[in-house]
Structures are given as structure tokens and as C-alpha cells.
Motif scaffolding. Structure first.
Motif, PDB file in Angstrom:
ATOM      1  N   ALA A   1      -1.088   1.774  15.681  1.00 23.50           N
ATOM      2  CA  ALA A   1      -1.389   2.433  17.173  1.00 23.50           C
ATOM      3  C   ALA A   1      -1.858   1.528  17.837  1.00 23.50           C
ATOM      4  N   MET A   2      -3.086   0.800  17.369  1.00 25.43           N
ATOM      5  CA  MET A   2      -3.800   0.124  18.283  1.00 25.43           C
ATOM      6  C   MET A   2      -2.968  -1.150  18.994  1.00 25.43           C
ATOM      7  N   LEU A   3      -2.047  -1.743  18.248  1.00 29.28           N
ATOM      8  CA  LEU A   3      -1.552  -2.774  18.612  1.00 29.28           C
ATOM      9  C   LEU A   3      -0.344  -2.193  19.854  1.00 29.28           C
ATOM     10  N   LEU A   4       0.331  -1.129  19.622  1.00 29.89           N
ATOM     11  CA  LEU A   4       1.128  -0.611  20.664  1.00 29.89           C
ATOM     12  C   LEU A   4       0.461  -0.289  21.760  1.00 29.89           C
TER      13      LEU A   4
ATOM     14  N   ALA B   1       1.125  -1.864  25.423  1.00 27.88           N
ATOM     15  CA  ALA B   1       1.493  -1.057  26.821  1.00 27.88           C
ATOM     16  C   ALA B   1       0.433  -1.278  27.875  1.00 27.88           C
ATOM     17  N   GLN B   2      -0.850  -1.310  27.563  1.00 23.15           N
ATOM     18  CA  GLN B   2      -1.827  -1.638  28.586  1.00 23.15           C
ATOM     19  C   GLN B   2      -1.343  -2.723  29.228  1.00 23.15           C
ATOM     20  N   ALA B   3      -1.056  -3.805  28.660  1.00 24.75           N
ATOM     21  CA  ALA B   3      -0.870  -5.197  29.103  1.00 24.75           C
ATOM     22  C   ALA B   3       0.667  -5.404  29.818  1.00 24.75           C
ATOM     23  N   GLY B   4       1.304  -4.236  29.554  1.00 20.98           N
ATOM     24  CA  GLY B   4       2.805  -4.360  30.204  1.00 20.98           C
ATOM     25  C   GLY B   4       3.738  -4.983  29.323  1.00 20.98           C
ATOM     26  N   ALA B   5       3.202  -5.208  27.851  1.00 22.61           N
ATOM     27  CA  ALA B   5       4.143  -6.120  27.164  1.00 22.61           C
ATOM     28  C   ALA B   5       5.384  -4.917  26.512  1.00 22.61           C
ATOM     29  N   PRO B   6       6.518  -5.587  25.848  1.00 17.53           N
ATOM     30  CA  PRO B   6       7.482  -4.476  25.353  1.00 17.53           C
ATOM     31  C   PRO B   6       6.949  -3.547  24.711  1.00 17.53           C
ATOM     32  N   ASP B   7       8.038  -2.477  24.348  1.00 20.27           N
ATOM     33  CA  ASP B   7       7.622  -1.219  23.819  1.00 20.27           C
ATOM     34  C   ASP B   7       7.852  -1.368  22.318  1.00 20.27           C
TER      35      ASP B   7
ATOM     36  N   THR C   1      -0.987 -13.380  20.616  1.00 23.90           N
ATOM     37  CA  THR C   1       0.491 -13.533  20.491  1.00 23.90           C
ATOM     38  C   THR C   1       0.800 -12.174  19.707  1.00 23.90           C
ATOM     39  N   VAL C   2       1.996 -11.759  19.830  1.00 21.92           N
ATOM     40  CA  VAL C   2       2.649 -10.743  19.217  1.00 21.92           C
ATOM     41  C   VAL C   2       2.715 -11.305  17.539  1.00 21.92           C
ATOM     42  N   GLY C   3       3.012 -12.329  17.262  1.00 20.80           N
ATOM     43  CA  GLY C   3       3.103 -12.659  15.918  1.00 20.80           C
ATOM     44  C   GLY C   3       1.758 -12.716  15.353  1.00 20.80           C
ATOM     45  N   THR C   4       0.437 -13.093  15.566  1.00 19.91           N
ATOM     46  CA  THR C   4      -0.597 -12.880  14.885  1.00 19.91           C
ATOM     47  C   THR C   4      -1.038 -11.541  14.679  1.00 19.91           C
ATOM     48  N   ARG C   5      -0.967 -10.597  15.847  1.00 19.85           N
ATOM     49  CA  ARG C   5      -1.132  -9.061  15.670  1.00 19.85           C
ATOM     50  C   ARG C   5      -0.308  -8.417  14.669  1.00 19.85           C
ATOM     51  N   LEU C   6       0.920  -8.734  14.713  1.00 22.24           N
ATOM     52  CA  LEU C   6       2.056  -8.116  14.011  1.00 22.24           C
ATOM     53  C   LEU C   6       1.773  -8.278  12.455  1.00 22.24           C
ATOM     54  N   LEU C   7       1.438  -9.751  12.094  1.00 21.91           N
ATOM     55  CA  LEU C   7       1.642 -10.108  10.684  1.00 21.91           C
ATOM     56  C   LEU C   7       0.170  -9.449  10.169  1.00 21.91           C
TER      57      LEU C   7
END
Length: 394
Positions: free
Chosen positions: A113-116, A120-126, A176-182
Motif C-alpha cells: 500500500a505504501m509503494l502504491l 500515485a503521489q509521484a504520478g507514476a503508473p498504477d 526505482t520501481v525495481g528497488t522498492r518492488l523487490l
């Protein structure tokens, strides 16, 4: 007995610690798996801690690195994954499902939830886009077996996408998406840490798919985890249990009831043991010495530590975040600290007068550690005041 409850004094608690944590000569373990099974969890956020904690408890410490590497990366009998309090630990692989269901699910939901929210706050993809990237990355990891974040990004370039975190705040940064997603996938129990890029002291890891495991009911898993830990560390107070697990007090009490825990009394007040562990434990025999690493599970095992660690020693042995540094033990108590100098020399200092027998035993333990390190330099990830002083860092 107090109101029908047995009193367990500090001396008996130290005897239990010595035997169950494999620290006396007669209780040493034959393999890294035996150590991990005995201790339930080894702190894994500092890679060297795992090896040093195992080596301190093996009958043949010279074999520590090779056998621990094999257990972690070949036999997969041990696994490094996120667990209690959002911390990385090494567990026996058969505990994967228990740890995931008992401690990981709640934290995982919060992390995703924190990542999403940040994206969203940064205007990144959903979330839909993120799920596509996740599935692609996991498929790539399945093909590769093990991979670094950079290697995975070559397979799935969307992992390189960047977004601004906490824009306008003092701690603003680009993620980066990768760092947070992993990180999220690790907490969710989908990926685990694999073989390091360098030696066993390296903090740079590859990633691997998590071992397959059944999905357990959370309350069942919590009861099993608490039973295993209380077997090793009981008696423990409710505060100890809440701190170690990171659970709410209602969850701790529910798990205690589920395993039929018995209430005893320690110097801090009411405490608990498993239902078959109320009998007195004899003293551990000959006095013993040990040099345990920073974040060792014995030193970090309880929140209330006065029965094995004098309060006046804490400022020298802990950092500001509560991480313990390397400790010197004598007869079930912390009596000093140790460090390794740039030359490779293992040095130590006692903070209490313990006598010539203790000093000789500590020197022998230091010589054993020095021999199996064989020149490898080990520096704790979380330096503490006395450790820094001993290794010669201002």
C-alpha cells in the motif's frame, strides 16, 4: 512457588540459555542447520552475523563458511528472508510458511500500500501496471534462477522506472520501481535473498524465488512460531514476546493460550514457558566463554535483559537504534565486547572483573575465532561505541 507459579531465577535462566543456545562445550551443534533449528531465527540484515553466530556454536567452527554456504545456496535447507519486525533473518526452510503467515502478511499489505501510494503521489503508473511488471520480473527470475536487481532490469526494463518519493520533504529522494518492488516481494514471501556477489561478508545479494510453501492460517502459524521460540528462550515475559514477534499484545496472548503456555515468575514479573517445560533446569556445568557477533540472536533474544546484561554496560555495547554489537560472554552473562582490527587481529575488553579463569577462557575463544576467520575481515554493519574503539576507529 508464588501463588502456585514457579519462580525461575536468573541463574537458571542463564543455564537454560547456555544449553538451548548451544553455547557450552557439551551442547555445541554438528551443523549450521542444527544451530538454526535450535535458535529459530538468525539475524540476517548483517550477512556476517549469520556465519559468526553459527561458528560460535559448531563443534568444528573451521568448517563454518563452507557448510553454511552449502546450506543456504546449494541444499537450500536454510533461507534468508524477511520475518519478524520487518527484519531479514535466516530460518530453517521448513519454517518458511510459518514465518510468512505469522508475521509477513500484515507487514506485506502495508508495504505494498505504501509503494502504491508513493507512486500515485509521484504520478507514476498504477497498480495494474505494477502487477504486470511484478509478474514479468518473477517469470524472469524463474528463468534465471538467481539474479541481481540490475540483471532483472535487463530482462524487464520497466523495473528501471523512477519516481520521486516524498516530494518537497527533507527526505525527498528518487526511487526505482525495481528497488522498492523487490523489497515488497521479499516481505510478501515471493522472493528471498540468494548468493552474495562477493564473499560471505558481502551485503550485495542476488535474488531468488522463495521456496514453495503452503498457505497457513495466521493464528495457527503464530502459535507454532511462538511455541518454537518459547522452547528455546522461555521463560519470557509478555513484553519480550511482543517485542520479538512484532505482534499486537492480543495476538501474543492468543498464541500463548493456543499452545497451553504455563505461567511462571521471573525477576521482572510474570513470564511463560511451554506446557512441558516447567521443571527446573540444572546449571550448565563448567563455566563457559563465548565471543558472539553483533546482532547475535542470544544477545538480542529478549527485550528485558538485566538477567544477563548489566544496565550500565548498554551504552558501550549498543548503537542508538538498539542494535547490539559484538559481545563477550562468561557463564551466561555479557561481560565485555570484542572487535577485529585492520590487521585481522581479534581483540577484546572485559567491562567487569571476572577473574583469571574467565580471561583465559575468553582468550581461547578469541584464538578459535581468529583461526577460523583465517584473515577474513569482518566489520559490523551497525557499529557500536566500544567496538569502534577496539578496532581503532574514532
Amino acid at each position: 512457588m508464588a501463588d502456585g507459579r514457579r519462580y525461575v531465577g536468573a541463574a537458571e535462566r542463564r543455564a537454560r540459555l547456555a544449553l538451548r543456545h548451544r553455547l557450552t562445550a557439551g551442547a555445541r551443534a554438528g551443523s549450521p542447520e542444527d544451530v538454526a533449528d535450535s535458535l529459530v531465527a538468525l539475524h540476517g540484515s548483517d550477512p556476517a552475523t549469520v556465519y559468526l553466530a553459527i561458528g560460535a556454536r559448531l563443534t568444528d567452527p573451521a568448517s563454518t563458511v563452507a557448510r553454511t554456504d552449502r546450506a543456504l545456496y546449494e541444499d537450500r535447507s536454510l533461507v534468508r528472508m524477511h520475518g519478524m519486525r520487518h527484519t531479514v533473518f535466516v530460518f530453517p526452510t521448513d519454517l518458511t510458511a510459518v514465518v510468512h503467515a505469522s508475521t509477513g502478511l500484515t507487514v506485506a499489505a502495508r508495504e505494498r500500500a505504501m509503494l502504491l501510494k508513493s507512486m500515485a503521489q509521484a504520478g507514476a503508473p498504477d497498480a495494474v501496471w505494477l502487477k504486470e511488471v511484478e509478474e514479468s520480473a518473477l517469470a524472469a527470475l524463474g528463468r534465471l534462477g538467481q539474479a541481481t536487481a540490475a540483471e532483472l532490469a535487463r530482462e524487464e526494463p520497466r523495473l528501471r522506472e523512477q519516481f520521486v518519493y516524498a516530494a518537497g520533504k527533507s527526505y525527498e529522494g528518487v526511487h526505482t520501481v525495481g528497488t522498492r518492488l523487490l523489497k515488497v516481494l521479499g516481505v510478501e514471501g515471493k522472493v528471498v535473498r540468494g548468493r552474495p556477489l562477493g564473499s560471505w561478508t558481502s551485503s550485495q545479494f542476488r535474488w531468488a524465488l522463495a521456496p514453495a510453501h503452503p498457505e497457513l492460517d495466521a493464528s495457527v502459524a503464530q502459535a507454532e512460531l511462538l511455541r518454537r521460540w518459547l522452547t528455546v528462550c522461555g521463560p519470557a515475559t509478555e513484553a519480550d514476546l511482543k517485542w520479538w514477534t512484532g505482534w499486537r499484545v492480543t495476538e501474543v496472548r492468543r498464541a500463548l493460550a493456543a499452545i497451553g503456555a504455563r505461567e511462571v515468575v521471573v525477576d521482572e514479573g510474570p513470564a511463560y514457558v511451554t506446557e512441558d517445560d516447567e521443571e527446573a533446569v540444572p546449571e550448565a556445568g563448567e563455566p563457559w566463554a563465548a565471543l558472539l557477533p553483533a546482532l547475535d540472536p542470544t544477545a538480542m533474544g529478549w527485550q528485558q535483559r538485566d538477567w544477563y546484561l548489566a544496565p550500565e554496560l548498554r551504552d558501550a555495547l549498543f548503537d542508538r537504534s538498539g542494535n547490539v554489537g559484538p559481545t563477550v560472554w562468561w557463564g551466561g552473562r555479557v561481560v565485555g565486547s570484542w572487535a577485529q582490527r585492520p590487521s585481522g587481529e581479534v581483540v577484546w575488553r572485559l567491562l567487569e572483573p571476572v577473574g583469571r579463569e574467565a580471561e583465559t577462557a575468553v582468550e581461547e575463544a578469541a584464538a578459535t575465532l581468529r583461526a577460523w576467520l583465517d584473515g577474513t575481515r569482518v566489520t559490523p554493519r551497525f557499529p557500536t561505541p566500544l567496538e569502534k574503539e577496539l578496532r581503532g576507529r574514532a
